[in-house]
Design an enzyme around this catalytic site. Structure first.
Site, PDB file in Angstrom:
ATOM      1  CB  THR A 259      11.523   4.155  14.905  1.00 52.20           C
ATOM      2  OG1 THR A 259      11.078   4.231  13.583  1.00 52.20           O
ATOM      3  CG2 THR A 259      10.342   4.143  15.834  1.00 52.20           C
TER       4      THR A 259
ATOM      5  CG  ASP B  83       6.335   3.572   6.574  1.00 52.07           C
ATOM      6  OD1 ASP B  83       7.433   3.255   6.088  1.00 52.07           O
ATOM      7  OD2 ASP B  83       6.142   3.698   7.797  1.00 52.07           O
TER       8      ASP B  83
ATOM      9  CB  SER C 298       2.873   2.267  11.293  1.00 48.50           C
ATOM     10  OG  SER C 298       3.890   2.062  12.241  1.00 48.50           O
TER      11      SER C 298
HETATM   12  N1  GLU Z   1       8.098   4.030   9.427  1.00 47.88           N
HETATM   13  C1  GLU Z   1       8.156   2.816  10.170  1.00 47.88           C
HETATM   14  C2  GLU Z   1       6.788   2.398  10.666  1.00 47.88           C
HETATM   15  O1  GLU Z   1       5.986   3.217  10.922  1.00 47.88           O
HETATM   16  C3  GLU Z   1       9.070   2.920  11.333  1.00 47.88           C
HETATM   17  C4  GLU Z   1      10.452   3.150  10.899  1.00 47.88           C
HETATM   18  C5  GLU Z   1      11.439   2.426  11.692  1.00 47.88           C
HETATM   19  O2  GLU Z   1      11.195   1.917  12.763  1.00 47.88           O
HETATM   20  O3  GLU Z   1      12.574   2.385  11.240  1.00 47.88           O
HETATM   21  O4  GLU Z   1       6.558   1.264  10.835  1.00 47.88           O
END
Ligand code: GLU
Length: 594
Positions: free
Chosen positions: A398, A440, A464
């Site tokens: 991210t 997720d 998320s």
């Molecule tokens: N998929 C994660 C989320 O939406 C984010 C992934 C990450 O920050 O490594 O919370």
């Protein structure tokens, strides 16, 4: 990501690497910048330079944010890009409203509750088995988000916003240690796919630090979108290529590297892509010491978790013990009650002051709670609890950016392809990686007899942790911040807020301070410096530490000072250090002392 001071471009023969001159938008990588006329902080100097130029040329915060985001799609391709999704939070200086865009990925129409259960043995796939497959890819929302943000609040076209990023993709940028390491970490999967290894494993190995990384396919994709519009991505030739990649992964006959799992195709269709719709949720809103904190509502759990934890701290004491306890309690509730489709009444309750009191009464200032703590009882009062919900772990990828303009508009934007490298498949001929965001979802119900708030389903969005946050003081921006880091995003944002608002730190100090993350598990996850500095005072209270983690988060933030000034702040060290810049810098290191 930080540029090297001197570039020695090497000549290589693969598609991804060629000799070229210095990058078009190189900029000094200062983690802090103070001044006037607009500000930007990202993880990468090239993206910061692109956004700063837009601000200097008269663009607003949204224009700069999208140009910078498109550039991050080139220079931070393993964290984010048009193959993924994210959450965009905007403060409009004219209307004084905070609004959000939910550009989260959606599951295909064929996804049911057993989406991640292996039909041959009835067991859930292991994370990496699910991740490196066509199954993990949701319909990307990033490009639609950029288009919508520009239409609603921007002054520039999507075409002009993609142009500088296409130029960076064409001319290339120098590989740094972080970029190389990210490839090395997932080399076994990257080497399975013809398209991914051609771009990122020249000669079968990660590119050397200092070589120039180009991505002509992505440059061409950006230019195609610039000339034809986003329809080409959601309903046209690019959509076809995404569907083909998901349904027939470009597996190499002679893979370089080994991968422990079979690579499964997915079921995403053209209709799934054509059916993608953005959402515009009302932001979460909570008060904290006279400030108003706006965050991202569902499908992100970020807004409610950060808001609830702040409320619990406010009902207790402003110290690290309460920070850790409040975070554990908020995570217990988040794991039990929050998913993309949680009822509004439940979300409202979780960030109410009454609920915070009910939860804060469990905290003993002299003794840490035994973790995991159970979630609170939504129908109870006093110190009552319900049955435990198990946490799921998210990836550590991210990226995040923060922008403000001279008119006082603000953007806080977190976007991702989930794990570092996403599902590890570059769409052949298009130059971008696909997300693995659907991992997720909870693979199996985590709540015992109770309904699980985060199971897969047709067209559903997974929960998320992304927490783009804008804090107002007397109706005007005071602070904007966000971070990557999976579920640790919530604790990083929370800790920077507590550091800045309660613990007497300036914003750059609050960002640099060592971090710890208590997500309702027995041991606190902490950076070594946190444990060394605060362990001696926290351990006697009963806090225990899990194995150290090298670093938590890669945040960016902006503080708004009196008289229209900005302190833009990125990481000084984590993930190779970020880059902050302002339009008209001033040299005043004392500004922002709380
Ligand atoms: N998929 C994660 C989320 O939406 C984010 C992934 C990450 O920050 O490594 O919370």
């Amino acid at each position: 990501m930080r540029f090297l001071p001197a570039l020695t471009a090497l000549s290589l023969t693969t598609a991804g690497l060629v000799v070229t001159s210095a990058p078009a938008h190189a900029a000094p990588a200062a983690p802090t910048a103070t001044g006037y006329g607009g500000a930007i902080a990202t993880v990468d100097p090239t993206a910061t330079a692109v956004g700063l130029k837009v601000l200097r040329d008269g663009g607003n915060a949204v224009d700069a944010a999208i140009a910078a985001a498109a550039t991050l799609g080139v220079t931070e391709p393993f964290s984010a890009g048009i193959g993924g999704g994210g959450f965009f939070v905007h403060y409009d200086a004219r209307t004084r409203r905070v609004q959000t865009i939910d550009g989260r990925e959606t599951a295909p129409a064929t996804a049911g509750e057993k989406y991640f259960i292996d039909p041959t043995d009835g067991l859930p796939y292991e994370f990496n088995e699910a991740r490196v497959s066509g199954l993990s890819t949701g319909v990307p929302g990033t490009l639609a988000t950029w288009e919508s943000a520009l239409k609603r609040w921007g002054t520039r076209s999507l075409a002009s916003s993609l142009r500088p990023a296409a130029e960076v993709a064409d001319k290339g940028f120098p590989v740094d240690a972080t970029f190389r390491q990210q490839i090395a970490d997932i080399q076994g999967a990257f080497g399975q796919f013809t398209s991914t290894r051609a771009l990122y494993l020249p000669g079968g190995a990660p590119p050397a630090v200092g070589t120039i990384q180009r991505n002509p396919d992505l440059a061409a994709t950006y230019r195609l979108i610039a000339s034809k519009g986003t329809g080409v991505f959601y309903r046209g030739a690019v959509a076809d290529d995404i569907v083909r990649t998901v349904q027939h992964p470009p597996i190499a006959a002679d893979p370089t590297g080994t991968w422990a799992y079979p690579i499964r195709p997915g079921t995403l269709t053209r209709a799934d892509l054509a059916g993608y719709r953005l959402r515009y949720p009302v932001p979460t809103r909570s008060g904290y010491r006279g400030l108003t904190v706006y965050g991202m509502s569902t499908p992100s759990s970020g807004g409610t978790a950060v808001g609830e934890a702040l409320n619990i701290i406010e009902a207790g004491r402003p110290d690290l013990h309460h920070y850790l306890e409040a975070s554990a309690l908020a995570f217990a509730d988040r794991n039990r009650y929050v998913g993309a489709y949680s009822k509004k009444s439940v979300l409202k309750k979780l960030i109410s002051d009454d609920w915070a009191k009910q939860r804060a009464c469990l905290i003993d200032p002299a003794k840490a709670l035994v973790k995991p703590v159970p979630p609170g009882d939504l129908n109870g009062a006093g110190c009552t609890t319900a049955t435990t919900g198990a946490p799921v772990e998210e990836g550590q990828s991210t990226t995040n950016l923060t922008v403000a303009d001279r008119w006082g508009n603000v953007v806080e934007y977190t976007f991702t392809i989930e794990a570092t490298g996403g599902n590890t498949m570059v769409v052949p001929g298009r130059g971008f990686l696909l997300n693995n965001e659907l991992t997720d979802f909870n693979f199996t119900p985590t709540q015992g007899e109770a309904a699980d708030p985060n199971l897969p389903g047709p067209g559903k969005r997974p929960r998320s942790s992304m927490s783009p946050t804008i804090v107002l003081k007397d109706g005007k921006p005071f602070l904007a911040l966000g971070s990557p880091g999976g579920a640790t995003i919530i604790t990083t944002v929370l800790q920077v807020l507590v550091n800045r608002i309660d613990l007497g730190m300036t914003l750059p100090e609050a960002m640099a301070a060592p971090r710890a993350s208590q997500r309702n598990s027995a041991g606190i996850q902490a950076e070594p410096a946190f444990r060394a500095r605060y362990g001696p005072s926290l351990s006697p209270l009963g806090h225990t530490f899990a194995a150290d983690v090298a670093e938590l988060g890669a945040a960016t933030a902006i503080e708004f000072t009196r008289g229209g000034g900005f302190i833009a702040s990125a990481e000084p060290v984590r993930r190779g250090g970020g880059a902050a810049a302002v339009n008209s810098p001033i040299d005043d290191s004392t500004r922002g002392r709380p």
